[in-house]
Write a protein that holds these residues in place. Structure first.
Motif, PDB file in Angstrom:
ATOM      1  N   GLY A  61     -63.862 -11.125 -18.642  1.00  0.00           N
ATOM      2  CA  GLY A  61     -63.888  -9.868 -19.066  1.00  0.00           C
ATOM      3  C   GLY A  61     -63.417  -8.845 -18.146  1.00  0.00           C
ATOM      4  O   GLY A  61     -62.565  -7.819 -18.609  1.00  0.00           O
ATOM      5  N   ILE A  62     -63.629  -8.842 -16.762  1.00  0.00           N
ATOM      6  CA  ILE A  62     -63.037  -7.989 -16.050  1.00  0.00           C
ATOM      7  C   ILE A  62     -61.506  -8.097 -15.863  1.00  0.00           C
ATOM      8  O   ILE A  62     -60.861  -6.961 -15.948  1.00  0.00           O
ATOM      9  CB  ILE A  62     -63.337  -8.200 -14.566  1.00  0.00           C
ATOM     10  CG1 ILE A  62     -64.890  -8.062 -14.451  1.00  0.00           C
ATOM     11  CG2 ILE A  62     -62.778  -7.422 -13.355  1.00  0.00           C
ATOM     12  CD1 ILE A  62     -65.399  -6.735 -14.807  1.00  0.00           C
ATOM     13  N   PHE A  63     -60.874  -9.404 -15.812  1.00  0.00           N
ATOM     14  CA  PHE A  63     -59.760  -9.796 -15.893  1.00  0.00           C
ATOM     15  C   PHE A  63     -58.935  -9.067 -16.957  1.00  0.00           C
ATOM     16  O   PHE A  63     -57.886  -8.494 -17.004  1.00  0.00           O
ATOM     17  CB  PHE A  63     -59.193 -10.987 -15.832  1.00  0.00           C
ATOM     18  CG  PHE A  63     -59.500 -11.641 -14.294  1.00  0.00           C
ATOM     19  CD1 PHE A  63     -58.450 -11.424 -13.359  1.00  0.00           C
ATOM     20  CD2 PHE A  63     -60.572 -12.570 -14.217  1.00  0.00           C
ATOM     21  CE1 PHE A  63     -58.585 -11.876 -12.020  1.00  0.00           C
ATOM     22  CE2 PHE A  63     -60.479 -13.023 -13.007  1.00  0.00           C
ATOM     23  CZ  PHE A  63     -59.626 -12.733 -11.724  1.00  0.00           C
ATOM     24  N   ALA A  64     -59.437  -9.178 -18.330  1.00  0.00           N
ATOM     25  CA  ALA A  64     -58.971  -8.725 -19.625  1.00  0.00           C
ATOM     26  C   ALA A  64     -58.837  -7.064 -19.458  1.00  0.00           C
ATOM     27  O   ALA A  64     -58.081  -6.577 -20.121  1.00  0.00           O
ATOM     28  CB  ALA A  64     -60.008  -8.948 -20.869  1.00  0.00           C
ATOM     29  N   VAL A  65     -59.873  -6.518 -18.953  1.00  0.00           N
ATOM     30  CA  VAL A  65     -60.082  -5.119 -18.872  1.00  0.00           C
ATOM     31  C   VAL A  65     -58.911  -4.641 -17.918  1.00  0.00           C
ATOM     32  O   VAL A  65     -58.171  -3.654 -18.293  1.00  0.00           O
ATOM     33  CB  VAL A  65     -61.464  -4.397 -18.430  1.00  0.00           C
ATOM     34  CG1 VAL A  65     -61.232  -2.893 -17.998  1.00  0.00           C
ATOM     35  CG2 VAL A  65     -62.390  -4.705 -19.386  1.00  0.00           C
ATOM     36  N   VAL A  66     -58.468  -5.272 -16.828  1.00  0.00           N
ATOM     37  CA  VAL A  66     -57.390  -4.811 -15.920  1.00  0.00           C
ATOM     38  C   VAL A  66     -56.164  -4.810 -16.409  1.00  0.00           C
ATOM     39  O   VAL A  66     -55.491  -4.110 -16.230  1.00  0.00           O
ATOM     40  CB  VAL A  66     -57.884  -5.882 -14.673  1.00  0.00           C
ATOM     41  CG1 VAL A  66     -56.482  -5.535 -13.706  1.00  0.00           C
ATOM     42  CG2 VAL A  66     -58.902  -5.437 -13.830  1.00  0.00           C
TER      43      VAL A  66
ATOM     44  N   VAL B  65     -52.163   0.150 -21.066  1.00  0.00           N
ATOM     45  CA  VAL B  65     -52.617   1.577 -21.565  1.00  0.00           C
ATOM     46  C   VAL B  65     -51.692   2.320 -20.597  1.00  0.00           C
ATOM     47  O   VAL B  65     -51.409   3.480 -21.094  1.00  0.00           O
ATOM     48  CB  VAL B  65     -53.887   1.666 -21.679  1.00  0.00           C
ATOM     49  CG1 VAL B  65     -54.119   3.156 -21.785  1.00  0.00           C
ATOM     50  CG2 VAL B  65     -54.456   0.956 -22.603  1.00  0.00           C
ATOM     51  N   GLU B  66     -51.807   2.121 -19.317  1.00  0.00           N
ATOM     52  CA  GLU B  66     -51.048   2.997 -18.427  1.00  0.00           C
ATOM     53  C   GLU B  66     -49.676   3.111 -18.671  1.00  0.00           C
ATOM     54  O   GLU B  66     -48.955   4.358 -18.714  1.00  0.00           O
ATOM     55  CB  GLU B  66     -51.398   2.593 -16.932  1.00  0.00           C
ATOM     56  CG  GLU B  66     -52.595   2.950 -16.436  1.00  0.00           C
ATOM     57  CD  GLU B  66     -52.912   4.387 -15.991  1.00  0.00           C
ATOM     58  OE1 GLU B  66     -51.843   5.005 -15.719  1.00  0.00           O
ATOM     59  OE2 GLU B  66     -53.800   4.983 -16.180  1.00  0.00           O
TER      60      GLU B  66
ATOM     61  N   LEU C 239     -41.620  -1.160 -12.694  1.00  0.00           N
ATOM     62  CA  LEU C 239     -41.980  -2.180 -11.688  1.00  0.00           C
ATOM     63  C   LEU C 239     -43.545  -2.430 -11.305  1.00  0.00           C
ATOM     64  O   LEU C 239     -43.923  -3.581 -11.418  1.00  0.00           O
ATOM     65  CB  LEU C 239     -41.122  -1.584 -10.527  1.00  0.00           C
ATOM     66  CG  LEU C 239     -41.139  -2.485  -9.289  1.00  0.00           C
ATOM     67  CD1 LEU C 239     -40.644  -4.175  -9.573  1.00  0.00           C
ATOM     68  CD2 LEU C 239     -40.338  -1.910  -8.044  1.00  0.00           C
ATOM     69  N   ALA C 240     -44.154  -1.449 -10.892  1.00  0.00           N
ATOM     70  CA  ALA C 240     -45.664  -1.468 -10.790  1.00  0.00           C
ATOM     71  C   ALA C 240     -46.498  -2.178 -11.748  1.00  0.00           C
ATOM     72  O   ALA C 240     -47.263  -3.303 -11.553  1.00  0.00           O
ATOM     73  CB  ALA C 240     -46.236  -0.076 -10.483  1.00  0.00           C
ATOM     74  N   TYR C 241     -45.786  -2.110 -13.119  1.00  0.00           N
ATOM     75  CA  TYR C 241     -46.553  -2.775 -14.254  1.00  0.00           C
ATOM     76  C   TYR C 241     -46.249  -4.178 -14.221  1.00  0.00           C
ATOM     77  O   TYR C 241     -47.173  -4.880 -14.540  1.00  0.00           O
ATOM     78  CB  TYR C 241     -46.287  -2.076 -15.298  1.00  0.00           C
ATOM     79  CG  TYR C 241     -46.661  -3.025 -16.712  1.00  0.00           C
ATOM     80  CD1 TYR C 241     -47.930  -3.044 -17.141  1.00  0.00           C
ATOM     81  CD2 TYR C 241     -45.641  -3.963 -17.568  1.00  0.00           C
ATOM     82  CE1 TYR C 241     -48.392  -3.598 -18.384  1.00  0.00           C
ATOM     83  CE2 TYR C 241     -46.179  -4.547 -18.359  1.00  0.00           C
ATOM     84  CZ  TYR C 241     -47.376  -4.448 -18.895  1.00  0.00           C
ATOM     85  OH  TYR C 241     -47.679  -5.251 -20.079  1.00  0.00           O
TER      86      TYR C 241
END
Length: 208
Positions: free
Chosen positions: A14-19, A25-26, A52-54
């Motif tokens: 769940g944490i990985f999915a949120v990240v 979204v960003e 690039l960051a994404y």
């Protein structure tokens, strides 16, 4: 008393999915809208640090999830210490979008800003790698792994995990030379970890 690890894996997934969702979204705020009357190609090119960051962050978070998925299938029981190590691993994983956002905003800033944000970013990635190693070390030490697991394979997985922090430290050092180059070094490390190694799921062939 040790417990079944299924809840830990579900929570971690769940944490990985949120990240990964937060990163997507960003990215929406840097969509192909015209900015200040610029033409589309120019508007897109101005946002290259965010893209690039994404890409790098998604690749790193995806690689960490893949390794977590592969390694945790050998864990049959959990205790309090392993839970804490896993939570600290997730602490660093969850911070990756924040540090990636800082990096994309400052990658074209002063040299000091570039180095600081680059160091925060790669330090976050290094932190998760260290707690990944601690989790595996503790699980082996406390006999929380499947008793049928080949000891040789367990050692091979440990050796492979130990390589990660060492390579991350090298990429961390590159931050102080060129922050952007350091990010590409991390992307290269992700590619190396995608090569199948000890502990990864086997490749299945379709029966004839």
């Amino acid at each position: 008393m040790a417990r079944d690890p299924s809840r830990v894996e579900t929570f971690s997934d769940g944490i990985f999915a949120v990240v990964l969702t937060v990163m997507a979204v960003e990215l929406l705020q840097y969509g192909p809208a015209r900015v200040g009357g610029r033409e589309l190609p120019d508007a897109l090119s101005q946002a290259w640090p965010s893209y690039l960051a994404y890409v790098i962050t998604f690749a790193i978070a995806g690689q960490v999830w893949l390794t977590h998925h592969n390694v945790w299938r050998y864990v049959v029981r959990v205790d309090q210490t392993l839970l804490v190590f896993n939570l600290l691993l997730l602490l660093f994983v969850a911070a990756i979008p924040f540090t990636a956002d800082l990096l994309s905003d400052n990658v074209r800033g002063s040299a000091t800003e570039q180095r600081l944000t680059g160091a925060l970013y790669v330090g976050t990635v290094l932190g998760q790698a260290l707690f990944f190693n601690l989790s595996w070390w503790w699980a082996r030490r406390r006999h929380l792994l499947n008793p049928d697991l080949d000891p040789g394979l367990a050692k091979a997985v440990a050796r492979r995990l130990r390589v990660g922090p060492l390579l991350y430290l090298i990429a961390f050092a590159v931050v102080f030379i060129d922050p952007v180059l350091s990010l590409f070094a991390y992307l290269l490390l992700v590619g190396l970890y995608l090569i199948r190694g000890p502990g990864d799921l086997p490749s299945y062939t379709t029966p004839a």
